[in-house]
Design a protein around this motif. Structure first.
Motif, PDB file in Angstrom:
ATOM      1  N   ILE A   7      58.829  82.845  27.677  1.00  0.00           N
ATOM      2  CA  ILE A   7      59.110  82.835  28.486  1.00  0.00           C
ATOM      3  C   ILE A   7      59.785  81.656  29.054  1.00  0.00           C
ATOM      4  CG2 ILE A   7      58.634  83.368  30.908  1.00  0.00           C
ATOM      5  CD1 ILE A   7      56.424  84.976  30.161  1.00  0.00           C
ATOM      6  N   PHE A   8      58.640  80.491  28.731  1.00  0.00           N
ATOM      7  CA  PHE A   8      59.121  79.508  30.056  1.00  0.00           C
ATOM      8  C   PHE A   8      60.539  78.358  29.144  1.00  0.00           C
ATOM      9  CE2 PHE A   8      55.979  80.875  31.886  1.00  0.00           C
ATOM     10  CZ  PHE A   8      56.305  81.248  33.399  1.00  0.00           C
ATOM     11  N   ASN A   9      59.573  78.463  28.071  1.00  0.00           N
ATOM     12  CA  ASN A   9      60.866  77.397  26.158  1.00  0.00           C
ATOM     13  C   ASN A   9      62.223  78.298  26.291  1.00  0.00           C
ATOM     14  OD1 ASN A   9      61.222  76.500  24.348  1.00  0.00           O
ATOM     15  ND2 ASN A   9      60.011  74.839  24.628  1.00  0.00           N
ATOM     16  N   LEU A  10      61.973  79.459  25.239  1.00  0.00           N
ATOM     17  CA  LEU A  10      62.866  80.095  25.075  1.00  0.00           C
ATOM     18  C   LEU A  10      63.500  80.675  25.924  1.00  0.00           C
ATOM     19  CD1 LEU A  10      61.205  81.641  21.401  1.00  0.00           C
ATOM     20  CD2 LEU A  10      62.219  78.980  21.671  1.00  0.00           C
TER      21      LEU A  10
ATOM     22  N   TYR B 264      51.501  80.319  33.851  1.00  0.00           N
ATOM     23  CA  TYR B 264      50.689  79.320  33.117  1.00  0.00           C
ATOM     24  C   TYR B 264      51.293  78.519  32.170  1.00  0.00           C
ATOM     25  CZ  TYR B 264      48.464  78.080  28.577  1.00  0.00           C
ATOM     26  OH  TYR B 264      47.235  77.524  28.193  1.00  0.00           O
ATOM     27  N   LEU B 265      51.626  77.298  32.171  1.00  0.00           N
ATOM     28  CA  LEU B 265      52.161  76.316  31.374  1.00  0.00           C
ATOM     29  C   LEU B 265      51.375  75.151  30.893  1.00  0.00           C
ATOM     30  CD1 LEU B 265      54.689  75.343  34.838  1.00  0.00           C
ATOM     31  CD2 LEU B 265      55.277  76.695  32.602  1.00  0.00           C
ATOM     32  N   PHE B 266      51.788  75.229  29.816  1.00  0.00           N
ATOM     33  CA  PHE B 266      50.633  74.086  28.781  1.00  0.00           C
ATOM     34  C   PHE B 266      51.211  72.094  28.529  1.00  0.00           C
ATOM     35  CE2 PHE B 266      52.866  76.462  25.291  1.00  0.00           C
ATOM     36  CZ  PHE B 266      52.931  75.572  24.487  1.00  0.00           C
ATOM     37  N   SER B 267      51.146  72.060  28.050  1.00  0.00           N
ATOM     38  CA  SER B 267      51.562  70.358  27.673  1.00  0.00           C
ATOM     39  C   SER B 267      50.832  69.873  26.404  1.00  0.00           C
ATOM     40  CB  SER B 267      49.556  69.482  28.587  1.00  0.00           C
ATOM     41  OG  SER B 267      48.929  69.262  28.413  1.00  0.00           O
TER      42      SER B 267
ATOM     43  N   SER C  65      49.234  67.279  25.058  1.00  0.00           N
ATOM     44  CA  SER C  65      47.792  67.303  24.530  1.00  0.00           C
ATOM     45  C   SER C  65      47.189  68.456  24.902  1.00  0.00           C
ATOM     46  CB  SER C  65      47.417  66.947  25.850  1.00  0.00           C
ATOM     47  OG  SER C  65      47.406  66.944  26.712  1.00  0.00           O
ATOM     48  N   ASN C  66      47.353  69.458  25.626  1.00  0.00           N
ATOM     49  CA  ASN C  66      46.430  71.068  25.745  1.00  0.00           C
ATOM     50  C   ASN C  66      46.391  71.794  23.948  1.00  0.00           C
ATOM     51  OD1 ASN C  66      46.677  74.026  25.646  1.00  0.00           O
ATOM     52  ND2 ASN C  66      45.290  73.284  27.422  1.00  0.00           N
ATOM     53  N   LEU C  67      48.044  71.794  23.569  1.00  0.00           N
ATOM     54  CA  LEU C  67      47.864  71.942  22.473  1.00  0.00           C
ATOM     55  C   LEU C  67      47.373  71.523  21.515  1.00  0.00           C
ATOM     56  CD1 LEU C  67      50.134  74.550  20.592  1.00  0.00           C
ATOM     57  CD2 LEU C  67      51.180  72.970  20.688  1.00  0.00           C
ATOM     58  N   ARG C  68      47.118  70.012  21.297  1.00  0.00           N
ATOM     59  CA  ARG C  68      46.992  69.544  20.243  1.00  0.00           C
ATOM     60  C   ARG C  68      45.686  69.663  19.833  1.00  0.00           C
ATOM     61  NH1 ARG C  68      49.178  65.227  21.510  1.00  0.00           N
ATOM     62  NH2 ARG C  68      47.284  64.048  22.770  1.00  0.00           N
ATOM     63  N   LYS C  69      44.738  69.298  21.572  1.00  0.00           N
ATOM     64  CA  LYS C  69      43.174  69.727  22.184  1.00  0.00           C
ATOM     65  C   LYS C  69      42.372  70.747  20.529  1.00  0.00           C
ATOM     66  CE  LYS C  69      39.151  69.066  24.527  1.00  0.00           C
ATOM     67  NZ  LYS C  69      39.387  69.150  26.299  1.00  0.00           N
ATOM     68  N   PHE C  70      42.927  72.016  21.503  1.00  0.00           N
ATOM     69  CA  PHE C  70      42.623  72.814  21.547  1.00  0.00           C
ATOM     70  C   PHE C  70      43.374  74.231  19.863  1.00  0.00           C
ATOM     71  CE2 PHE C  70      42.274  72.661  26.065  1.00  0.00           C
ATOM     72  CZ  PHE C  70      40.879  72.864  26.211  1.00  0.00           C
ATOM     73  N   SER C  71      44.349  73.016  19.327  1.00  0.00           N
ATOM     74  CA  SER C  71      44.480  73.384  18.462  1.00  0.00           C
ATOM     75  C   SER C  71      43.652  73.309  16.606  1.00  0.00           C
ATOM     76  CB  SER C  71      46.278  73.588  17.800  1.00  0.00           C
ATOM     77  OG  SER C  71      46.519  72.639  17.911  1.00  0.00           O
TER      78      SER C  71
ATOM     79  N   PHE D 268      48.413  71.457  16.200  1.00  0.00           N
ATOM     80  CA  PHE D 268      50.084  71.461  16.252  1.00  0.00           C
ATOM     81  C   PHE D 268      50.048  69.988  16.435  1.00  0.00           C
ATOM     82  CE2 PHE D 268      48.998  76.202  16.006  1.00  0.00           C
ATOM     83  CZ  PHE D 268      49.783  76.287  14.951  1.00  0.00           C
ATOM     84  N   LYS D 269      51.172  69.107  16.898  1.00  0.00           N
ATOM     85  CA  LYS D 269      50.779  67.635  17.159  1.00  0.00           C
ATOM     86  C   LYS D 269      52.522  68.085  17.325  1.00  0.00           C
ATOM     87  CE  LYS D 269      48.071  66.107  14.730  1.00  0.00           C
ATOM     88  NZ  LYS D 269      47.461  64.826  13.608  1.00  0.00           N
ATOM     89  N   VAL D 270      53.132  67.842  18.890  1.00  0.00           N
ATOM     90  CA  VAL D 270      53.786  67.613  19.198  1.00  0.00           C
ATOM     91  C   VAL D 270      54.157  66.750  20.198  1.00  0.00           C
ATOM     92  CG1 VAL D 270      56.233  69.370  20.459  1.00  0.00           C
ATOM     93  CG2 VAL D 270      53.530  70.300  19.021  1.00  0.00           C
ATOM     94  N   GLU D 271      55.547  65.895  21.251  1.00  0.00           N
ATOM     95  CA  GLU D 271      55.348  64.964  21.311  1.00  0.00           C
ATOM     96  C   GLU D 271      55.397  65.412  22.649  1.00  0.00           C
ATOM     97  OE1 GLU D 271      57.809  62.369  21.525  1.00  0.00           O
ATOM     98  OE2 GLU D 271      57.837  61.241  18.818  1.00  0.00           O
ATOM     99  N   LYS D 272      56.325  66.508  23.023  1.00  0.00           N
ATOM    100  CA  LYS D 272      56.673  67.285  24.649  1.00  0.00           C
ATOM    101  C   LYS D 272      56.859  68.531  24.445  1.00  0.00           C
ATOM    102  CE  LYS D 272      59.859  66.549  28.871  1.00  0.00           C
ATOM    103  NZ  LYS D 272      60.625  66.112  28.991  1.00  0.00           N
TER     104      LYS D 272
END
Length: 382
Positions: free
Chosen positions: A147-150, A190-193, A195-201, A205-209
């Motif tokens: 929704i919010f990125n694509l 619902y938006l995620f960061s 750091s949230n993606l990195r921690k809970f995956s 998945f390591k993404v800068e932003k």
């Protein structure tokens, strides 16, 4: 191994060995090939191989699990979503009829084929298609990215999930997408960061932003309350019964079905569906139906096209109420087209719980003790 036995074994293993850590680990997605912290019962619950109320009763009486509050709450979210939808069935009708969507078709094709510039999103697309399942937290990431990125319409994303998920029921899937988009709880997206993606995956998945667009969804139609559902019960009204693949709860149907002259199970093909399903999902549903048929002498699966011929001399038909969604749309169209009288058989636990789902979940949550008491009373009668 039968689906029922697999479901029961999965549930027993989770209840004995994992449920105590559920609250702490439930948001972690360790990947499709790693031991999960969640129950993975949703495909069975969606088709009621196991029922929500059965699990809650087991927790409180059979296993007497102490640290189960969070898991029980998540089970009740499923009940709440169903009830919320039953009280507002126009949400489904709006969703299914909204076809004039404006979107970038090339981007959409890239998204559904996992060919975007976002490696983590592509990974989820391929996982969904391969396993017909995604961890709940990953579904939230997926929907938020869609929704919010694509910047793609949420309705197309919800339909994409319906196509591939084994547990793609109308209420949980549709309303979860609305929640992520900010429609279900007004203005709360619902938006995620990263750091949230990195921690809970688990650092997969390591993404800068995480880059999101400023998108604010609005409801284009009013959604009135409807209460027709509460005029039903589980008492037989006719000699013939129709049921669908999303309620195959053997324990509660084994005493009911033999009382009918004939019971017909219908599994809609893609030609009768408004949302087309993948071959793997249709096969999963067919396998569930085939296994269920083996338990009864008076139950027969019929082609949806033969429904008119089977009931040409019958004006009154009972159905195990399949809930708001594709199956009910199909039988409603048949009823109106051929002027049949359809009696919905709706479970007492559902009717009792759904009446508390007219507002937000926390209002519903206040009434969970009453629902638990009703579950206990009903199980003691069986």
């Amino acid at each position: 191994m039968s689906f029922l036995l697999k479901a029961q074994n999965t549930w027993e293993n989770f209840a004995k060995y994992k449920i105590n850590d559920y609250a702490k680990l439930r948001n972690f997605d360790f990947g499709p090939n790693n031991e999960s912290s969640v129950s993975k019962l949703s495909p069975f619950i969606t088709h009621r191989i196991l029922s929500e109320y059965e699990l809650i009763h087991d927790i409180k009486s059979k296993y007497k699990i102490k640290n189960s509050t969070k898991f029980v709450e998540e089970i009740f979210w499923r009940v709440y979503w169903k009830g919320w939808m039953e009280n507002r069935p126009k949400v489904w009708r709006n969703f299914i009829s909204e076809n004039n969507l404006d979107f970038d078709y090339e981007l959409y094709e890239s998204a559904i084929n996992g060919n975007t510039e976002l490696d983590y999103f592509n990974s989820w697309v391929h996982e969904l298609k391969q396993y017909n399942y995604l961890h709940n937290h990953t579904r939230m990431w997926f929907a938020s990215t869609w929704i919010f990125n694509l910047g793609l319409p949420w309705q197309l994303g919800a339909k994409f999930f319906f196509k591939y998920l084994f547990d793609g029921d109308a209420s949980s899937n549709l309303l979860s997408w609305r929640w992520v988009g900010g429609l279900q709880t007004k203005g709360k997206q619902y938006l995620f960061s990263s750091s949230n993606l990195r921690k809970f995956s688990n650092n997969r998945f390591k993404v800068e932003k995480i880059s999101n667009q400023q998108i604010f969804l609005e409801e284009s139609n009013q959604i009135p309350f409807e209460d027709e559902i509460y005029k039903n019960d589980m008492d037989p009204k006719s000699d013939n019964l129709i049921m669908f693949e999303n309620d195959l709860h053997l324990a509660t149907l084994k005493n009911l079905l033999p009382s009918y002259k004939k019971v017909f199970i219908i599994l809609l093909k893609n030609e009768q569906r408004q949302i087309k399903l993948s071959e793997s999902v249709l096969k999963f549903k067919q396998d569930l139906v085939s296994e269920f048929l083996e338990q009864f002498d008076n139950v027969e699966q019929i082609d949806p096209y033969s429904l008119e011929n089977n009931f040409k001399n019958t004006n009154e038909i009972d159905i195990i109420y399949p809930g708001v969604g594709e199956n009910y749309d199909f039988i409603t169209e048949f009823k109106n087209l051929h002027q049949k009288k359809i009696f919905n058989l709706v479970r007492d636990e559902d009717l009792f719980a759904w009446k508390f789902a007219k507002r937000g979940f926390f209002k519903f949550k206040e009434n969970i003790p009453k629902i638990n008491q009703r579950i206990l009373e009903n199980f003691s009668k069986k």
